[in-house]
Design a protein around this motif. Sequence first.
Motif, short mmCIF file in Angstrom:
data_model
loop_
_atom_site.label_atom_id
_atom_site.label_comp_id
_atom_site.label_asym_id
_atom_site.label_seq_id
_atom_site.Cartn_x
_atom_site.Cartn_y
_atom_site.Cartn_z
N ASP A 35 0.89 -1.17 0.04
CA ASP A 35 -0.01 0.12 0.05
C ASP A 35 0.80 1.25 -0.07
OD1 ASP A 35 -2.04 -1.85 0.09
OD2 ASP A 35 -2.57 -1.41 2.43
N ARG A 36 1.95 1.13 1.02
CA ARG A 36 2.52 2.49 0.74
C ARG A 36 3.69 2.70 0.00
NH1 ARG A 36 3.99 2.28 7.48
NH2 ARG A 36 5.45 3.95 6.90
N LEU A 37 4.41 1.58 -0.41
CA LEU A 37 5.63 1.59 -1.21
C LEU A 37 5.20 1.12 -2.67
CD1 LEU A 37 8.50 0.49 1.14
CD2 LEU A 37 7.62 2.78 0.66
N CYS A 38 4.04 0.63 -2.67
CA CYS A 38 3.43 0.29 -4.27
C CYS A 38 4.06 -0.70 -4.89
CB CYS A 38 3.24 1.66 -5.01
SG CYS A 38 2.20 2.82 -4.27
N TYR A 39 4.72 -1.84 -4.17
CA TYR A 39 5.19 -2.80 -5.08
C TYR A 39 4.14 -3.99 -5.43
CZ TYR A 39 9.72 -1.82 -3.36
OH TYR A 39 11.17 -1.22 -3.26
N ARG A 40 4.07 -4.44 -6.32
CA ARG A 40 2.98 -5.09 -7.18
C ARG A 40 3.16 -6.25 -7.71
NH1 ARG A 40 0.60 -1.75 -4.49
NH2 ARG A 40 -0.97 -0.40 -5.01
N ASP A 41 2.43 -7.24 -7.85
CA ASP A 41 2.58 -8.43 -9.03
C ASP A 41 3.97 -9.20 -8.66
OD1 ASP A 41 -0.11 -7.78 -9.73
OD2 ASP A 41 0.50 -6.37 -11.10
N GLN A 42 4.70 -9.16 -9.82
CA GLN A 42 6.03 -9.95 -10.03
C GLN A 42 6.91 -9.24 -8.88
OE1 GLN A 42 7.61 -11.30 -13.74
NE2 GLN A 42 5.74 -10.93 -14.60
N GLU A 43 6.73 -7.91 -8.80
CA GLU A 43 7.62 -7.49 -7.70
C GLU A 43 7.38 -8.06 -6.43
OE1 GLU A 43 8.25 -2.79 -9.07
OE2 GLU A 43 6.25 -3.48 -8.03
#
Length: 244
Positions: free
Chosen positions: A176-184
Motif C-alpha cells: 500500500d505505501r511503497l506500491c510494490y505489485r505483482d511480480q515485484e
Amino acid sequence: MLQRPKPISDLFAFLSQHHNINIEVQHGFITESLSPSRLEDRAILLMQKVLQTQSQPKLDPICNFLKEVTAAGAHRSFKAFRDFATESGKYELIDGLRRQDGWGPKTAALFVRNLGYIELEPTLKNKFWPDTSVLAGDNLRLPVDRVITAVFEALAPRLPEGPSATIAGINEYLHDRLCYRDQELLIWDDLWFWGFITQKNAKGGPREHGWNEAKYWAVPHAPKDALSIGRIKATSDKFLELVS
C-alpha cells in the motif's frame, strides 16, 4: 514521485539480482507438488503442501475444505477454484481464500504466490491449470512468517516510518505505501529464503543473524554441491550487510 527508503530499495535490488537462486528452490518444491498423474490430484497436493507449512495445521477444517473443493469441482481449473474461493467474486482471491476452513492470511498468500510461479514457468503451467492467471490484477501479497518479521525487526532502526512486524503491517508497508505489485512481490518473497538461512533462534531474545549451515541443508531443493553452497554463503554475507 514515490520515494522508497534506501534500505528497502537496496534490499529489493539485492533480491532482484539473485532471484534466480530462490526460483530454482521454489520450482523444485512446486514440481514435487505436481507429481500426481491427474490434474485434480496435483491441485489438491499443492494445496496440502501449502497447508502443511503451518506450525499446527488444523486437520479437521482442512479436511472439510478439501472435501468441499472436490465436491464442487473447484480443483479442475483456476476459474473454478477462484469462483469457489471468492464466492463468485464477492472477495479478492487471497481475501476469499484466507476465509476458508483451515486457511489463514499466510497460507492464502503462499498458495497464490505458488500460482504466480506456475503462471511464469511454462514447464509448470503445462502440468497445472491452463487458465492460471494471478500475476495481473494485483492478486499477490507477501506470505509473511516469523522469518520475514525478524528481517523487518532488524531493519527497524533504519526505517523510521517502517511497518509493524506483522503480516498485515508488512504487506501494508510494501504493497500500500511503497506500491510494490505483482511480480515485484514474487521477488520480495525471496526474503524468506535469505532470512531463513541467515537466522539462528536465541532463547529468550531476538533471533541472531548469521549464516546458518544447518538451516541451509534443511531447505529442500537448494543445491547441495560445495561450489553452490560456497557461492550462496558468500551472497548471504551481502544480504546480512543489508539487514543487520
